[in-house]
Design a protein around this motif. Structure first.
Motif, mmCIF file in Angstrom:
data_model
loop_
_atom_site.group_PDB
_atom_site.id
_atom_site.type_symbol
_atom_site.label_atom_id
_atom_site.label_comp_id
_atom_site.label_asym_id
_atom_site.label_seq_id
_atom_site.Cartn_x
_atom_site.Cartn_y
_atom_site.Cartn_z
ATOM 1 N N GLN A 92 1.026 -1.024 -0.692
ATOM 2 C CA GLN A 92 -0.271 -0.459 0.240
ATOM 3 C C GLN A 92 0.450 1.237 0.164
ATOM 4 O O GLN A 92 1.716 1.435 0.758
ATOM 5 C CB GLN A 92 -0.725 -0.097 0.896
ATOM 6 C CG GLN A 92 -1.554 1.081 1.521
ATOM 7 C CD GLN A 92 -2.297 0.466 2.308
ATOM 8 O OE1 GLN A 92 -3.357 0.208 2.303
ATOM 9 N NE2 GLN A 92 -2.731 2.261 3.832
ATOM 10 N N ILE A 93 1.045 1.965 -0.767
ATOM 11 C CA ILE A 93 1.023 3.297 -1.061
ATOM 12 C C ILE A 93 0.388 4.585 -0.531
ATOM 13 O O ILE A 93 -0.876 4.750 -1.586
ATOM 14 C CB ILE A 93 1.693 3.148 -2.387
ATOM 15 C CG1 ILE A 93 2.461 2.063 -2.940
ATOM 16 C CG2 ILE A 93 2.876 4.899 -2.594
ATOM 17 C CD1 ILE A 93 3.081 2.068 -4.090
ATOM 18 N N GLU A 94 0.388 5.825 0.015
ATOM 19 C CA GLU A 94 -0.827 6.168 0.494
ATOM 20 C C GLU A 94 0.259 7.717 -0.289
ATOM 21 O O GLU A 94 0.693 8.792 0.207
ATOM 22 C CB GLU A 94 -0.574 6.123 1.534
ATOM 23 C CG GLU A 94 -1.017 5.369 3.041
ATOM 24 C CD GLU A 94 -1.239 5.277 4.160
ATOM 25 O OE1 GLU A 94 -1.743 6.546 4.815
ATOM 26 O OE2 GLU A 94 -2.125 4.574 4.839
ATOM 27 N N PHE A 95 -0.741 8.320 -1.222
ATOM 28 C CA PHE A 95 0.025 9.540 -2.366
ATOM 29 C C PHE A 95 -1.256 10.671 -1.229
ATOM 30 O O PHE A 95 -2.182 10.401 -0.911
ATOM 31 C CB PHE A 95 -0.109 9.065 -3.363
ATOM 32 C CG PHE A 95 0.642 8.209 -4.126
ATOM 33 C CD1 PHE A 95 2.137 8.673 -4.388
ATOM 34 C CD2 PHE A 95 0.076 6.775 -4.603
ATOM 35 C CE1 PHE A 95 2.434 7.459 -5.466
ATOM 36 C CE2 PHE A 95 0.855 5.937 -4.630
ATOM 37 C CZ PHE A 95 2.386 6.484 -5.336
ATOM 38 N N PRO A 96 -0.595 11.937 -1.418
ATOM 39 C CA PRO A 96 -1.207 12.626 -1.338
ATOM 40 C C PRO A 96 -2.849 12.703 -2.527
ATOM 41 O O PRO A 96 -3.946 13.869 -1.444
ATOM 42 C CB PRO A 96 -0.246 14.527 -1.805
ATOM 43 C CG PRO A 96 0.902 13.519 -1.886
ATOM 44 C CD PRO A 96 1.340 12.250 -2.325
ATOM 45 N N SER A 97 -2.846 12.419 -3.407
ATOM 46 C CA SER A 97 -3.650 12.056 -3.786
ATOM 47 C C SER A 97 -5.050 11.297 -3.924
ATOM 48 O O SER A 97 -5.416 10.920 -4.471
ATOM 49 C CB SER A 97 -3.559 12.566 -5.846
ATOM 50 O OG SER A 97 -2.444 11.675 -6.201
ATOM 51 N N GLY A 98 -5.075 9.970 -3.697
ATOM 52 C CA GLY A 98 -4.989 8.946 -3.176
ATOM 53 C C GLY A 98 -4.251 7.794 -2.428
ATOM 54 O O GLY A 98 -2.683 8.226 -2.463
ATOM 55 N N VAL A 99 -4.580 6.309 -2.085
ATOM 56 C CA VAL A 99 -4.076 5.430 -2.126
ATOM 57 C C VAL A 99 -4.198 4.753 -3.035
ATOM 58 O O VAL A 99 -5.169 4.445 -3.882
ATOM 59 C CB VAL A 99 -4.957 4.491 -1.481
ATOM 60 C CG1 VAL A 99 -4.166 3.681 -0.404
ATOM 61 C CG2 VAL A 99 -4.876 5.836 0.481
ATOM 62 N N CYS A 100 -3.079 3.941 -3.359
ATOM 63 C CA CYS A 100 -3.077 2.449 -4.308
ATOM 64 C C CYS A 100 -2.340 1.144 -3.256
ATOM 65 O O CYS A 100 -1.310 1.252 -3.190
ATOM 66 C CB CYS A 100 -1.354 2.670 -5.344
ATOM 67 S SG CYS A 100 -0.879 1.375 -6.332
ATOM 68 N N HIS A 101 -3.477 0.392 -4.045
ATOM 69 C CA HIS A 101 -3.384 -0.556 -2.808
ATOM 70 C C HIS A 101 -2.349 -1.817 -4.042
ATOM 71 O O HIS A 101 -2.746 -1.484 -5.378
ATOM 72 C CB HIS A 101 -4.050 -1.382 -2.698
ATOM 73 C CG HIS A 101 -4.688 -0.885 -1.665
ATOM 74 N ND1 HIS A 101 -4.780 -1.505 0.156
ATOM 75 C CD2 HIS A 101 -6.363 0.447 -2.293
ATOM 76 C CE1 HIS A 101 -5.381 -0.193 0.935
ATOM 77 N NE2 HIS A 101 -5.771 0.197 -0.183
ATOM 78 N N LEU A 102 -1.645 -2.705 -3.641
ATOM 79 C CA LEU A 102 -1.213 -3.350 -4.701
ATOM 80 C C LEU A 102 -0.415 -4.948 -4.269
ATOM 81 O O LEU A 102 -0.723 -5.082 -3.343
ATOM 82 C CB LEU A 102 0.722 -2.965 -4.765
ATOM 83 C CG LEU A 102 0.455 -1.609 -5.623
ATOM 84 C CD1 LEU A 102 1.348 -1.513 -4.073
ATOM 85 C CD2 LEU A 102 2.225 -1.695 -6.361
ATOM 86 N N ARG A 103 -1.191 -5.481 -5.469
ATOM 87 C CA ARG A 103 -1.452 -7.221 -4.980
ATOM 88 C C ARG A 103 -0.207 -7.624 -6.045
ATOM 89 O O ARG A 103 -0.228 -7.519 -6.958
ATOM 90 C CB ARG A 103 -2.526 -7.853 -4.930
ATOM 91 C CG ARG A 103 -2.501 -9.058 -4.549
ATOM 92 C CD ARG A 103 -4.277 -10.027 -3.948
ATOM 93 N NE ARG A 103 -4.100 -9.075 -2.755
ATOM 94 C CZ ARG A 103 -3.867 -9.013 -1.529
ATOM 95 N NH1 ARG A 103 -3.327 -9.818 -1.372
ATOM 96 N NH2 ARG A 103 -4.782 -7.748 -0.900
ATOM 97 N N ALA A 104 0.888 -8.615 -5.815
ATOM 98 C CA ALA A 104 1.194 -9.838 -6.925
ATOM 99 C C ALA A 104 0.829 -11.324 -6.679
ATOM 100 O O ALA A 104 0.976 -12.080 -5.700
ATOM 101 C CB ALA A 104 2.806 -9.878 -6.215
ATOM 102 N N GLY A 105 0.206 -11.504 -7.891
ATOM 103 C CA GLY A 105 0.270 -12.739 -7.905
ATOM 104 C C GLY A 105 1.107 -13.869 -9.056
ATOM 105 O O GLY A 105 1.790 -13.076 -9.504
ATOM 106 N N GLU A 106 0.411 -14.522 -8.959
ATOM 107 C CA GLU A 106 0.987 -15.763 -10.601
ATOM 108 C C GLU A 106 0.992 -14.927 -11.780
ATOM 109 O O GLU A 106 0.198 -15.196 -12.059
ATOM 110 C CB GLU A 106 0.729 -17.437 -10.261
ATOM 111 C CG GLU A 106 1.165 -18.360 -10.894
ATOM 112 C CD GLU A 106 2.905 -18.182 -10.471
ATOM 113 O OE1 GLU A 106 3.851 -18.343 -10.826
ATOM 114 O OE2 GLU A 106 3.033 -18.190 -9.212
ATOM 115 N N GLY A 107 2.413 -14.638 -11.857
ATOM 116 C CA GLY A 107 1.678 -13.792 -12.813
ATOM 117 C C GLY A 107 1.027 -12.784 -13.471
ATOM 118 O O GLY A 107 0.520 -11.978 -14.627
ATOM 119 N N LEU A 108 0.728 -11.529 -12.413
ATOM 120 C CA LEU A 108 -0.561 -10.552 -12.517
ATOM 121 C C LEU A 108 -0.278 -9.961 -10.738
ATOM 122 O O LEU A 108 -0.353 -10.260 -9.793
ATOM 123 C CB LEU A 108 -1.720 -11.186 -12.186
ATOM 124 C CG LEU A 108 -2.963 -9.953 -12.291
ATOM 125 C CD1 LEU A 108 -3.137 -9.295 -13.754
ATOM 126 C CD2 LEU A 108 -4.317 -11.523 -12.137
#
Length: 100
Positions: free
Chosen positions: A44-60
């Motif tokens: 998770q990255i908390e930017f001034p303009s919003g939040v980005c959630h990231l998830r790493a899966g098999e090939g995605l």
């Protein structure tokens, strides 16, 4: 910044064999300036303009953005995409944002 309950949301699923590596690179890069936390599978990255959630899966690599308004969302999508494409310069990566 807590996850926002109102506003706009956007998602992208990116096919890559290096999902975990890119997740970690993005989070480490931004952690020098803004709040970010991660492990090998999620972040998770908390930017001034919003939040980005990231998830790493098999090939995605899955990206999920939340932002208070469409203008902030456009900025957030641009920042995340530009940095990801810079890290993944060896790949022909496509990032297609979809409303969530």
């Amino acid at each position: 910044m807590a996850e926002q309950s109102s506003g706009v949301s956007s998602v992208a699923g990116i096919a890559t064999a290096n999902a975990s590596r890119y997740l970690q690179q993005l989070c480490k890069h931004f952690a020098h300036r803004i709040p970010a936390n991660f492990d090998t599978a999620a972040g998770q990255i908390e930017f001034p303009s919003g939040v980005c959630h990231l998830r790493a899966g098999e090939g995605l690599l899955e990206l999920s953005l939340t932002s208070p308004d469409p203008g902030s969302m456009t900025e957030l999508q641009d920042v995340v995409a530009r940095h990801l494409l810079r890290f993944a310069f060896r790949e022909q990566m496509r990032i297609e944002w979809q409303p969530a």
